[in-house]
Scaffold this active site. Structure first.
Site, short mmCIF file in Angstrom:
data_model
loop_
_atom_site.label_atom_id
_atom_site.label_comp_id
_atom_site.label_asym_id
_atom_site.label_seq_id
_atom_site.Cartn_x
_atom_site.Cartn_y
_atom_site.Cartn_z
N ASP A 19 0.87 -1.16 0.00
CA ASP A 19 0.00 0.00 0.00
C ASP A 19 0.92 1.23 0.00
O ASP A 19 2.13 1.09 0.22
CB ASP A 19 -0.89 -0.04 1.25
CG ASP A 19 -1.69 1.23 1.43
OD1 ASP A 19 -2.40 1.62 0.49
OD2 ASP A 19 -1.60 1.83 2.51
N LEU A 20 0.37 2.41 -0.22
CA LEU A 20 1.20 3.62 -0.26
C LEU A 20 0.98 4.49 0.96
O LEU A 20 1.85 4.58 1.84
CB LEU A 20 0.89 4.39 -1.55
CG LEU A 20 1.66 5.70 -1.77
CD1 LEU A 20 3.17 5.47 -1.76
CD2 LEU A 20 1.21 6.36 -3.08
N ASP A 21 -0.16 5.14 1.06
CA ASP A 21 -0.43 6.05 2.17
C ASP A 21 -0.45 5.30 3.50
O ASP A 21 -1.21 4.34 3.67
CB ASP A 21 -1.77 6.75 1.97
CG ASP A 21 -1.73 7.75 0.83
OD1 ASP A 21 -1.14 8.83 1.03
OD2 ASP A 21 -2.27 7.46 -0.24
N THR A 77 -2.80 1.21 -4.41
CA THR A 77 -3.16 2.38 -3.64
C THR A 77 -4.57 2.84 -3.96
O THR A 77 -5.06 2.67 -5.08
CB THR A 77 -2.18 3.54 -3.89
OG1 THR A 77 -2.63 4.71 -3.20
CG2 THR A 77 -2.07 3.86 -5.38
N SER A 78 -5.22 3.44 -2.97
CA SER A 78 -6.54 4.01 -3.17
C SER A 78 -6.45 5.43 -3.72
O SER A 78 -7.48 6.07 -3.97
CB SER A 78 -7.32 4.02 -1.85
OG SER A 78 -7.58 2.70 -1.41
N LYS A 80 -10.61 -0.83 -2.32
CA LYS A 80 -10.50 -1.58 -1.07
C LYS A 80 -11.72 -1.27 -0.20
O LYS A 80 -12.17 -0.13 -0.18
CB LYS A 80 -9.22 -1.19 -0.33
CG LYS A 80 -7.94 -1.40 -1.15
CD LYS A 80 -6.73 -0.80 -0.42
CE LYS A 80 -5.48 -0.87 -1.27
NZ LYS A 80 -4.31 -0.26 -0.61
N ASP A 123 -1.71 -0.63 6.07
CA ASP A 123 -1.84 0.11 7.33
C ASP A 123 -3.27 0.32 7.77
O ASP A 123 -3.51 0.84 8.87
CB ASP A 123 -1.19 1.49 7.19
CG ASP A 123 -2.02 2.42 6.32
OD1 ASP A 123 -2.47 3.47 6.80
OD2 ASP A 123 -2.25 2.07 5.14
#
Length: 228
Positions: free
Chosen positions: A9-11, A111-112, A144, A169
């Site tokens: 994931d990114l954020d 990522t979202s 997601k 996360d």
């Protein structure tokens, strides 16, 4: 079973953007005079902003999802707003990605965030070009906690989800990766660790992750001092 691919994931997983994200969403509610609480703002974590806004659109009569989303994106560069919270890499994240890339591990990102946003953060992290596949909110029909993004990443990497590990996360992201059939390392940067309990392992950051992760019937990913 030995995991051979990693999907991030990114954020909140590679870069700690949660304080800034919360400030942006709070600013949207304040601008429209809509009452909110921490739980409502927290509901955006790990999900596509447009999908959450669609669920909350009744709070913004006369507005459209696209209008509200574009407004939030514009806040980031608005000269009249106070400075937004700074963002920093999650400890160990950049080092882990670079190490895995150097070792030839297939790497993906799900990522979202929309693609320009994701590419900007990857550039800020110095990770542009190190990921073999990047799946953004623009690339899937379902965000997601739906597994579509993770299934797409594994397919593009040519690796079975069962032989891949996801790093997440937020509860929505953990649910998405688990639904895809992946093992999951939860990173407790955004929510308390107990909210990530469905992950195979929960860590405070990515400093102590060791590769390869080995999965057995009763054990999760191995961690320990990272080496070269």
């Amino acid at each position: 079973m030995r995991a051979v691919a990693a999907v991030f994931d990114l954020d909140g997983t590679l870069i700690d953007t949660e304080p800034r994200s919360r400030a942006l969403w709070s600013r949207l509610f304040d601008t429209h005079g809509v009452t909110y609480d921490d739980a409502l703002i927290g509901s955006f974590a790990g999900r596509r902003g447009r999908e959450v806004l669609a669920e909350l659109l009744h709070l913004f009569p006369g507005r459209t999802v696209d209008e509200l989303f574009d407004q939030v994106m514009a806040f980031q560069a608005h000269p009249d707003w106070p400075a937004l919270p700074a963002v920093e890499p999650v400890p160990g994240a950049v080092e882990l990605v670079r190490r895995l890339h150097g070792d030839g591990v297939p790497l993906g990102l799900v990522t979202s965030g929309v693609r320009p946003y994701a590419e900007g953060l990857l550039l800020e992290l110095g990770l542009t070009g190190l990921l073999d596949v990047v799946v953004t909110a623009d690339d899937v029909r379902n965000g997601k906690p739906h597994p579509e993004g993770y299934l797409a990443a594994c397919s593009a990497l040519g690796v079975s989800p069962a032989r891949s590990v996801a790093f997440e996360d937020a509860p929505a992201g953990v649910a998405a990766a688990k639904a895809a059939g992946m093992a999951v390392v939860g990173v407790a940067t955004t929510v308390p660790s107990e909210l990530l309990s469905s992950a195979d392992l929960v860590l405070p950051n990515l400093r102590d992750v060791r590769w390869p992760h080995v999965f057995g019937a009763e054990r999760g990913p191995e961690v320990g001092p990272a080496s070269g």
